[in-house]
Design a protein around this motif. Structure first.
Motif, PDB file in Angstrom:
ATOM      1  N   TRP A  84       0.828  -1.205   0.000  1.00 53.60           N
ATOM      2  CA  TRP A  84       0.000   0.000   0.000  1.00 53.60           C
ATOM      3  C   TRP A  84       0.864   1.258   0.000  1.00 53.60           C
ATOM      4  CZ3 TRP A  84      -0.403   3.957   3.596  1.00 53.60           C
ATOM      5  CH2 TRP A  84      -1.409   4.889   3.349  1.00 53.60           C
ATOM      6  N   LEU A  85       1.949   1.277   0.764  1.00 55.48           N
ATOM      7  CA  LEU A  85       2.822   2.440   0.799  1.00 55.48           C
ATOM      8  C   LEU A  85       3.445   2.699  -0.569  1.00 55.48           C
ATOM      9  CD1 LEU A  85       4.654   1.920   4.224  1.00 55.48           C
ATOM     10  CD2 LEU A  85       3.011   3.708   3.674  1.00 55.48           C
ATOM     11  N   ILE A  86       3.917   1.639  -1.214  1.00 58.26           N
ATOM     12  CA  ILE A  86       4.541   1.798  -2.524  1.00 58.26           C
ATOM     13  C   ILE A  86       3.516   2.288  -3.538  1.00 58.26           C
ATOM     14  CG2 ILE A  86       5.661   0.548  -4.415  1.00 58.26           C
ATOM     15  CD1 ILE A  86       6.868  -1.300  -2.262  1.00 58.26           C
ATOM     16  N   ASP A  87       2.319   1.714  -3.507  1.00 63.96           N
ATOM     17  CA  ASP A  87       1.280   2.116  -4.451  1.00 63.96           C
ATOM     18  C   ASP A  87       0.874   3.568  -4.250  1.00 63.96           C
ATOM     19  OD1 ASP A  87      -0.868   1.434  -6.456  1.00 63.96           O
ATOM     20  OD2 ASP A  87      -2.121   2.014  -4.753  1.00 63.96           O
ATOM     21  N   HIS A  88       0.718   3.974  -2.973  1.00 67.71           N
ATOM     22  CA  HIS A  88       0.322   5.357  -2.693  1.00 67.71           C
ATOM     23  C   HIS A  88       1.424   6.332  -3.104  1.00 67.71           C
ATOM     24  CE1 HIS A  88      -1.943   8.526  -0.634  1.00 67.71           C
ATOM     25  NE2 HIS A  88      -0.771   8.947  -0.165  1.00 67.71           N
ATOM     26  N   LEU A  89       2.661   5.960  -2.875  1.00 68.98           N
ATOM     27  CA  LEU A  89       3.774   6.846  -3.235  1.00 68.98           C
ATOM     28  C   LEU A  89       3.856   7.045  -4.737  1.00 68.98           C
ATOM     29  CD1 LEU A  89       6.422   8.386  -2.615  1.00 68.98           C
ATOM     30  CD2 LEU A  89       7.600   6.186  -2.652  1.00 68.98           C
ATOM     31  N   THR A  90       3.791   5.954  -5.491  1.00 68.57           N
ATOM     32  CA  THR A  90       3.916   6.070  -6.949  1.00 68.57           C
ATOM     33  C   THR A  90       2.726   6.782  -7.572  1.00 68.57           C
ATOM     34  OG1 THR A  90       3.004   3.832  -7.124  1.00 68.57           O
ATOM     35  CG2 THR A  90       5.402   4.049  -7.139  1.00 68.57           C
ATOM     36  N   SER A  91       1.529   6.492  -7.084  1.00 70.27           N
ATOM     37  CA  SER A  91       0.346   7.159  -7.643  1.00 70.27           C
ATOM     38  C   SER A  91       0.335   8.648  -7.323  1.00 70.27           C
ATOM     39  CB  SER A  91      -0.927   6.493  -7.105  1.00 70.27           C
ATOM     40  OG  SER A  91      -0.992   6.613  -5.691  1.00 70.27           O
ATOM     41  N   ARG A  92       0.790   9.004  -6.128  1.00 65.18           N
ATOM     42  CA  ARG A  92       0.829  10.437  -5.753  1.00 65.18           C
ATOM     43  C   ARG A  92       1.868  11.175  -6.589  1.00 65.18           C
ATOM     44  NH1 ARG A  92      -0.803  14.704  -4.950  1.00 65.18           N
ATOM     45  NH2 ARG A  92      -1.160  15.821  -2.988  1.00 65.18           N
ATOM     46  N   LEU A  93       3.031  10.533  -6.820  1.00 64.24           N
ATOM     47  CA  LEU A  93       4.032  11.166  -7.668  1.00 64.24           C
ATOM     48  C   LEU A  93       3.514  11.341  -9.086  1.00 64.24           C
ATOM     49  CD1 LEU A  93       7.343   9.372  -6.562  1.00 64.24           C
ATOM     50  CD2 LEU A  93       6.848  11.806  -6.346  1.00 64.24           C
ATOM     51  N   SER A  94       2.801  10.336  -9.595  1.00 65.85           N
ATOM     52  CA  SER A  94       2.300  10.404 -10.966  1.00 65.85           C
ATOM     53  C   SER A  94       1.213  11.444 -11.122  1.00 65.85           C
ATOM     54  CB  SER A  94       1.762   9.034 -11.389  1.00 65.85           C
ATOM     55  OG  SER A  94       2.775   8.054 -11.295  1.00 65.85           O
ATOM     56  N   SER A  95       0.537  11.760 -10.027  1.00 67.58           N
ATOM     57  CA  SER A  95      -0.551  12.748 -10.101  1.00 67.58           C
ATOM     58  C   SER A  95      -0.051  14.179 -10.179  1.00 67.58           C
ATOM     59  CB  SER A  95      -1.470  12.586  -8.887  1.00 67.58           C
ATOM     60  OG  SER A  95      -0.779  12.949  -7.695  1.00 67.58           O
ATOM     61  N   LEU A  96       1.254  14.383  -9.950  1.00 66.92           N
ATOM     62  CA  LEU A  96       1.820  15.738 -10.027  1.00 66.92           C
ATOM     63  C   LEU A  96       2.116  16.036 -11.491  1.00 66.92           C
ATOM     64  CD1 LEU A  96       4.255  15.564  -6.964  1.00 66.92           C
ATOM     65  CD2 LEU A  96       1.962  16.559  -7.058  1.00 66.92           C
ATOM     66  N   ALA A  97       1.080  16.566 -12.217  1.00 66.22           N
ATOM     67  CA  ALA A  97       1.184  16.719 -13.665  1.00 66.22           C
ATOM     68  C   ALA A  97       1.351  18.160 -14.110  1.00 66.22           C
ATOM     69  CB  ALA A  97      -0.054  16.117 -14.336  1.00 66.22           C
ATOM     70  N   SER A  98       1.232  19.115 -13.203  1.00 65.92           N
ATOM     71  CA  SER A  98       1.324  20.517 -13.603  1.00 65.92           C
ATOM     72  C   SER A  98       1.891  21.335 -12.455  1.00 65.92           C
ATOM     73  CB  SER A  98      -0.069  21.043 -13.979  1.00 65.92           C
ATOM     74  OG  SER A  98      -0.905  21.079 -12.824  1.00 65.92           O
TER      75      SER A  98
END
Length: 921
Positions: A84-98
């Protein structure tokens, strides 16, 4: 693994710091923010907090970890939450689009911090203290983001995209996790369409290239990144925090492989990322500690290439010359070491890289000449030049006094004290002046021992006044060693009130050891806490994937690691390595003191404590010493089979060099084993090899020289060459007396008594045994005293049956010490002597109480067969056969006689067993 370089300046927002901020948001979510998954236990939450604390403290390291490395670390510490930690970290980083996403993200991060303006907090909300380590890190990140220009924000977005894409596209964390993050991977292509960011990125590259062309001769802070990129890849410092069964030679090979086979990958952005002097000094300090730990196992040529590259890139960083000096010193390259230490002080004048307190008055125009003399003197000590070292250090004392450099003077006095205690000086002159001892102004000459005591006392007093905590602890250890090895003598030993009680003081030894440990706990005022914590945290993070626990003298490298909490066990502490070395040295000294005083269990416990707790933070020499003590204990109490098995494990951990303690131990075990089995040629060969290890310089390697001579005399004694053995032992006694080696003299005198006992001159041997007994009483050598008492009992018994009662009384008085702390050989000798005393006594009848004789003889035969001591075992079985014959127990008599015959034949035909011993050696 290639790290990611930091960007310009001191503290800047990087993709790795953004990842840490995301994890901080999970650890302490802002108000009115729901966390997708709640921590099931307090331990899970605390474990994540400890991991974040280590991450924030290591943020100033020369390299930042990639996302892949951070994910691997999360997998180790996350336990049930790792996916869960890895998934949340990667998804949050990917959401930084602008840029707006970044602005909103850091605006949310402000809600994590507490304080007077934090507003109303919800129940069970976790807030960070703004002045805590985590709070300070978050404030620095927010501030660094606020001062970014629009171009800087776009550049950060591009770096985040590349930071994520490189790791996530490689699918490095398993099929299940790829499935979990499939949605995140689908969001990555939007980074490829950010034309504005690519345009800004190209523009930034053009500006940096222009700076490259225009800045060629400026300060070190602005050296370009090509050389730094290759260098930083080369300088991945290995960690040795977890004691594993792999040898230090394998660790050194791995380190050399890292240096020699590095890929010269540039940062993907192609930008120039700079390092501060503070970061490079930290790197060089880490390399100096690694050199001290590995010694000659450290890769000479590979690290020399790195230093040459760094010197070419930063010629004003003069500490590189000092690292080259340490590197060549560890490989015993005298001329290169001398050249580099001279070059270092020629360029830097000794003002760079030392933590010495500056002198009260100004330095002279030549810099810190006294520090150069101190380093030169220590180099002479390392290479075994005691006279040159003493001359240089004495000059350093005078220059330090002239320049009022009290700190350097204190260290120099400690160095001279160490030189006098380790090397042999029959006499010295010119070391002490009237300022150190009023006796000198009275024209009274002091012995080397008295001068050593004055030096240690003066160095300790000055270190305490200057608050040099580590030097104070080191001086306390030196004082403990002095009290252990030397009899307390007053400086004025004449007159009616002169003390006649000349004994060592175990109480003083224990007191100095306790003071040393107490002062080591106060180490924090001497070094930068930031540097210490950062180094500790970086090492801590690198060791998360290593198995916990230590395996001392064990071949099984596997240990159960099913619990998610195991990575936090046996992790390194935040105590600096030098402090841990001092603390470990105190336990080694405790073990040595227990050996001298005769407490075998206490010696074993302290050596085992050191091997488990401090071996990883210590040098190879000190770590091998602990293993030597443990293996010697096995040989004495378990036999040679156990000892040789443990020796093979130790050889895998430590490379056998020319003066390795492991090599010396091997030769000692081979010599003892060969003597017991009657292989005198092999014993003499091992003895000669021990002598070759010693330096030919007078006063150097006295322990090796005395060891070789002592074993040579024992070999001659085993060959029944009594006159030659007595001559060698007498020469050794004169050598020990010349250099004040009184503890060794006790063993030499006892050897002389053994020689005369075997030659049939019991009357001549008694004075030597009594003199040895007197030495043992003065130096509190309780176990050696019991051995001397046993020898005296044997001498009395050899004078005739009328002295059997006196011999038996002496033996019974020594029995508590022999049976409680003696090894197999000493106990077996005592049992045989006891049986002989009873058999020689006119009042004793075998038929009435045969078990009084048979029980000790059976016990002796069992222990001697473990040692393969054929001569004494044959004597035990011979006495048993005689007793069984008098009792009429013929079958048991024949069995004892057969065993006697086997041991006699093995003793008379040692050639059949020579090959196996040679394979061991």
């Amino acid at each position: 693994m290639v790290g990611i370089f930091k960007s310009l300046g001191g503290f800047a927002v990087t993709p790795h710091k953004v990842s840490v901020c995301i994890l901080l948001q999970i650890f302490a979510p802002p108000a009115k923010t729901s966390v997708p998954f709640s921590f099931s236990t307090v331990a899970q939450h605390n474990r994540l907090g400890l991991f974040l604390l280590a991450l924030t403290k290591s943020c100033d390291d020369i390299l930042e970890p990639k996302l892949e490395e951070l994910i691997n670390q999360l997998r180790e510490v996350g336990g049930l939450l790792d996916h869960w930690l890895i998934d949340h970290l990667t998804s949050r980083l990917s959401s930084l689009a602008s840029p707006d996403d970044l602005f909103n993200f850091f605006n949310e991060m402000r809600g994590i911090l507490g304080g007077s303006d934090s507003g109303v907090m919800e129940d069970d909300q976790i807030v960070l203290d703004p002045n805590s380590n985590l709070g300070m890190f978050l404030r620095r990140c927010v501030l660094a983001f606020n001062v970014l220009s629009f171009e800087g924000v776009c550049h950060l977005l591009t770096n985040i995209g590349m930071y994520c894409k490189e790791t996530l596209s490689s699918c490095s964390y398993g099929a299940s996790e790829v499935e979990d993050t499939r949605n995140d991977l689908e969001t990555l292509p939007e980074y490829e369409n950010m034309d504005l960011e690519n345009l800004v990125f190209e523009k930034v590259n053009e500006e940096i290239e222009a700076k490259k062309r225009s800045t060629q001769g400026i300060s070190f802070h602005f050296h370009m990144s090509e050389a730094l990129s290759g260098l930083a890849e080369d300088v991945d410092v290995p960690s040795f925090s977890t004691c594993k069964t792999s040898s230090k030679a394998k660790e050194a090979f791995s380190y050399s492989h890292t240096l020699c086979n590095t890929s010269r990958d540039m940062d993907p952005s192609g930008g120039a990322f700079l390092r501060t002097n503070w970061q490079m000094q930290g790197y060089l300090d880490a390399q100096a500690e690694t050199i001290e730990k590995l010694g000659s196992l450290f890769s000479l040529n590979a690290f020399e290439m790195v230093l040459k590259q760094l010197q070419k890139m930063a010629p004003e960083l003069h500490r590189v010359h000092f690292l080259r000096y340490l590197n060549t010193l560890s490989h015993d390259d005298y001329f290169s070491a001398l050249e580099n230490v001279h070059r270092y002080f020629d360029y830097s004048a000794g003002t760079e890289g030392f933590d010495f307190v500056p002198p009260g008055s100004g330095c002279n125009s030549f810099g810190r000449y006294e520090i150069a003399l101190l380093c030169l003197g220590m180099m002479h000590v390392h290479f075994g030049h005691p006279k040159q070292a003493l001359e240089v250090l004495t000059e350093a004392v005078h220059v330090s006094q002239q320049q009022s450099n009290d700190t350097c003077l204190t260290y120099t006095l400690a160095a001279i004290g160490n030189l006098l205690s380790e090397s042999g000086f029959s006499r010295t002159s010119g070391i002490l002046g009237s300022s150190y001892s009023p006796l000198m102004s009275m024209g009274i000459s002091l012995s080397v021992q008295q001068q050593l005591f004055v030096l240690l006392t003066e160095s300790l007093r000055r270190a305490e006044s200057l608050k040099l905590k580590r030097l104070v602890a080191s001086n306390h250890l030196a004082m403990a060693k002095f009290h252990l090895m030397h009899v307390q003598r007053p400086l004025l030993s004449f007159g009616p009130r002169a003390s006649s009680k000349l004994r060592t003081s175990p109480i003083s030894v224990c007191k100095e050891l306790r003071l040393s440990n107490h002062l080591i706990c106060q180490y924090g005022t001497e070094s930068s806490t930031k540097t210490t914590d950062g180094s500790f945290s970086t090492t801590w993070l690198k060791n998360l994937q290593k198995p916990a626990g230590s395996h001392v003298l064990s071949r099984d490298p596997e240990s159960g690691n099913n619990s998610s909490e195991l990575p936090f066990f046996a992790q390194p502490t935040s105590i600096p390595g030098s402090v841990l070395q001092l603390l470990g040295s105190s336990y080694l000294l405790r073990a040595s003191a227990a050996e001298l005083y005769g407490s075998a269990p206490l010696a074993r416990i302290n050596a085992l404590l050191y091997a488990i707790c401090f071996a990883d933070a210590s040098s190879s020499s000190d770590a091998s010493l602990a293993y030597v003590k443990l293996i010697q204990h096995l040989a004495i109490f378990k036999g040679y089979k156990e000892a040789f098995s443990a020796l093979k494990v130790a050889e895998e951990k430590f490379l056998s060099l020319s003066k390795s303690r492991i090599l010396l131990l091997k030769l000692q075990l081979v010599h003892e084993h060969a003597l017991h089995r009657g292989c005198l040629k092999l014993a003499q060969q091992a003895c000669n090899e021990i002598g070759v290890l010693a330096s030919s310089v007078t006063g150097v390697d006295l322990d090796l020289k005395t060891e070789a001579s002592f074993r040579h005399a024992r070999t001659l004694l085993a060959a029944n060459q009594f006159s030659e053995a007595a001559r060698v032992a007498h020469s050794l006694f004169c050598l020990c007396y010349k250099y004040n080696l009184q503890v060794q003299n006790a063993s030499v005198l006892l050897l002389l008594a053994e020689i005369h006992k075997k030659s049939g001159n019991a009357v001549v041997g008694l004075p030597y045994a009594l003199a040895s007994l007197s030495f043992c009483q003065s130096f509190n050598l309780d176990l050696l005293k019991a051995s001397a008492t046993l020898t005296i009992a044997e001498l009395w018994l050899s004078l005739g049956p009328s002295h059997s009662k006196r011999a038996l009384n002496l033996l019974h008085g020594a029995f508590p010490m022999i049976l409680g702390h003696g090894g197999l050989e000493l106990r077996a000798r005592a049992f045989i002597v006891e049986a002989k005393c009873y058999l020689c006594s006119p009042s004793f009848s075998v038929s009435k109480d045969p078990e009084v004789v048979l029980d000790p003889l059976k016990q002796a035969s069992e222990e001697l067969q473990l040692l393969e001591y054929h001569e004494l075992a044959a004597e035990a079985f011979y006495l048993m056969a005689m007793v069984f014959d008098k009792l009429g127990r013929l079958d048991e008599r024949e069995e004892a006689a057969d065993s006697f015959k086997k041991h006699i034949m093995a003793l008379e035909n040692p050639e059949e067993t020579d090959s196996s011993l040679l394979n061991v050696s």
